[in-house]
Enzyme design. Sequence first.
Site, short mmCIF file in Angstrom:
data_model
loop_
_atom_site.label_atom_id
_atom_site.label_comp_id
_atom_site.label_asym_id
_atom_site.label_seq_id
_atom_site.Cartn_x
_atom_site.Cartn_y
_atom_site.Cartn_z
N LYS A 71 58.05 44.41 1.43
CA LYS A 71 58.30 45.47 2.41
C LYS A 71 58.26 44.98 3.87
CE LYS A 71 56.76 49.34 -0.46
NZ LYS A 71 56.01 50.61 -0.50
N ASP A 108 58.01 56.28 2.82
CA ASP A 108 56.69 56.44 2.20
C ASP A 108 55.83 57.52 2.88
OD1 ASP A 108 56.98 54.62 0.11
OD2 ASP A 108 56.15 52.93 1.25
N ALA A 135 43.33 50.30 5.39
CA ALA A 135 44.21 50.06 6.53
C ALA A 135 45.32 49.08 6.16
CB ALA A 135 43.40 49.51 7.71
N1 LIG Z 1 51.60 56.38 -4.52
C1 LIG Z 1 52.37 55.51 -3.92
O1 LIG Z 1 53.59 55.69 -3.80
C2 LIG Z 1 51.74 54.28 -3.31
C3 LIG Z 1 52.36 53.61 -2.24
C4 LIG Z 1 51.74 52.48 -1.69
C5 LIG Z 1 50.52 52.02 -2.22
N2 LIG Z 1 49.97 52.69 -3.27
C6 LIG Z 1 48.66 52.23 -3.83
O2 LIG Z 1 47.73 52.12 -2.77
C7 LIG Z 1 46.81 51.06 -3.00
C8 LIG Z 1 46.78 50.13 -1.79
O3 LIG Z 1 48.05 49.54 -1.61
P1 LIG Z 1 48.45 48.76 -0.26
O4 LIG Z 1 49.86 48.35 -0.41
O5 LIG Z 1 48.02 49.54 0.94
O6 LIG Z 1 47.50 47.47 -0.41
P2 LIG Z 1 47.03 46.46 0.75
O7 LIG Z 1 47.98 46.44 1.88
O8 LIG Z 1 46.68 45.20 0.04
O9 LIG Z 1 45.65 47.13 1.28
C9 LIG Z 1 44.52 47.23 0.44
C10 LIG Z 1 43.44 48.04 1.13
O10 LIG Z 1 42.33 48.15 0.22
C11 LIG Z 1 41.15 47.68 0.88
N3 LIG Z 1 40.24 47.07 -0.10
C12 LIG Z 1 40.55 46.11 -1.02
N4 LIG Z 1 39.44 45.80 -1.72
C13 LIG Z 1 38.42 46.55 -1.23
C14 LIG Z 1 37.03 46.69 -1.53
N5 LIG Z 1 36.46 45.95 -2.49
N6 LIG Z 1 36.29 47.58 -0.83
C15 LIG Z 1 36.87 48.31 0.14
N7 LIG Z 1 38.18 48.24 0.49
C16 LIG Z 1 38.94 47.37 -0.19
C17 LIG Z 1 41.65 46.69 1.88
O11 LIG Z 1 40.66 46.47 2.86
P3 LIG Z 1 40.70 45.12 3.78
O12 LIG Z 1 41.67 45.40 4.89
O13 LIG Z 1 39.31 44.97 4.24
O14 LIG Z 1 41.15 43.99 2.88
C18 LIG Z 1 42.89 47.41 2.40
O15 LIG Z 1 42.55 48.41 3.32
C19 LIG Z 1 47.29 50.38 -4.29
O16 LIG Z 1 46.50 50.88 -5.35
C20 LIG Z 1 48.73 50.84 -4.42
O17 LIG Z 1 49.15 50.90 -5.77
C21 LIG Z 1 50.53 53.81 -3.81
#
Ligand SMILES: NC(=O)c1ccc[n+]([C@@H]2O[C@H](COP(=O)([O-])OP(=O)(O)OC[C@H]3O[C@@H](n4cnc5c(N)ncnc54)[C@H](OP(=O)(O)O)[C@@H]3O)[C@@H](O)[C@H]2O)c1
Length: 280
Positions: A71, A108, A135
């Site tokens: 993305k 999104d 974030a």
């Molecule tokens: N429904 C939908 O259409 C949709 C769309 C997008 C994403 N999602 C879902 O949303 C989730 C996140 O996706 P993303 O693309 O945003 O991922 P990402 O960019 O990798 O961000 C992950 C987030 O989770 C936090 N995190 C990871 N491990 C953690 C822990 N142990 N304790 C606390 N915080 C933690 C990270 O914090 P740090 O910054 O500190 O690493 C960051 O804020 C996934 O499960 C994904 O499947 C769903």
Amino acid sequence: MSHPDRFVLAGVMGWPVMHSRSPRLHNYWLDRYGLAGTYVPLAIHAEGLRAALRALPALGFSGCNLTIPHKEAAFEIVDEVDPPARRIGAVNCVVVRPDGALFGRNHDGWGYIESILEAAPDWRADAGPIVVLGAGGGARAVVAGLTDRGATDIRLVNRSLDRARQLERTLGGPVRAIEWASRNDALDGAAMLVNTTSQGMVGQPALDIALDRLPNTALVSDIIYIPKETPLLAAARARGNRTVNGLGMLLHQARPAFRDWFGVMPEATPELRAMIEATI
Ligand SMILES: NC(=O)c1ccc[n+]([C@@H]2O[C@H](COP(=O)([O-])OP(=O)(O)OC[C@H]3O[C@@H](n4cnc5c(N)ncnc54)[C@H](OP(=O)(O)O)[C@@H]3O)[C@@H](O)[C@H]2O)c1
């Protein structure tokens, strides 16, 4: 852009990509609306993304979706982006222009808001403080959507405070970065709680948070959809909060993309939802 007189092609580029539900969604709509076209998964390595995107016009594609990990990279490759994509810093949909130029969009944030309104039609973004956990990429879309919808107070809590501060700087307005250690206190008086972290997703531990300070009138949403009910949503439901999972976001973000390529704004019907749920 509608192409009523020919077979229309679109797809999703990702690596891995075979887990993506997008082909099922779009092919369901093509069938339902009786349109001639198809939507295919495209397994594309990061190194091949530029060439793959540039090949879309010659291959006769109307466009494509982008999923993990493309993305942000696609944002740098396309010729033009829409305002949501610019604010989010990522592209989840590319539309091929008649002259072959690539127009990058991001649906999104819009999809997220639609999913909330579908589940809670009386919901208002300015009803009170909104706590967003995380974030990352998902958070950027959610926060942009909430801000566009008129949110006045967003408490953005992230494990890495720097990342929350960066989002506070770029999205500005109502966003306030808060350190992870204060996440339980941040729930005090909130009208809404959104989890955008990966915690609670299948294969990941449950989110470590205590909901005691959260009013039970608050709406609790999790953008995760596998499992359908995360431990956070189960805990919120048990104490009387309304809950919304991430499936609606997935379904609704696809609607304007389908309209862009195939010329019809499709509906996220209960039948479609049940079909996708059956794959989870
Ligand atoms: N429904 C939908 O259409 C949709 C769309 C997008 C994403 N999602 C879902 O949303 C989730 C996140 O996706 P993303 O693309 O945003 O991922 P990402 O960019 O990798 O961000 C992950 C987030 O989770 C936090 N995190 C990871 N491990 C953690 C822990 N142990 N304790 C606390 N915080 C933690 C990270 O914090 P740090 O910054 O500190 O690493 C960051 O804020 C996934 O499960 C994904 O499947 C769903």
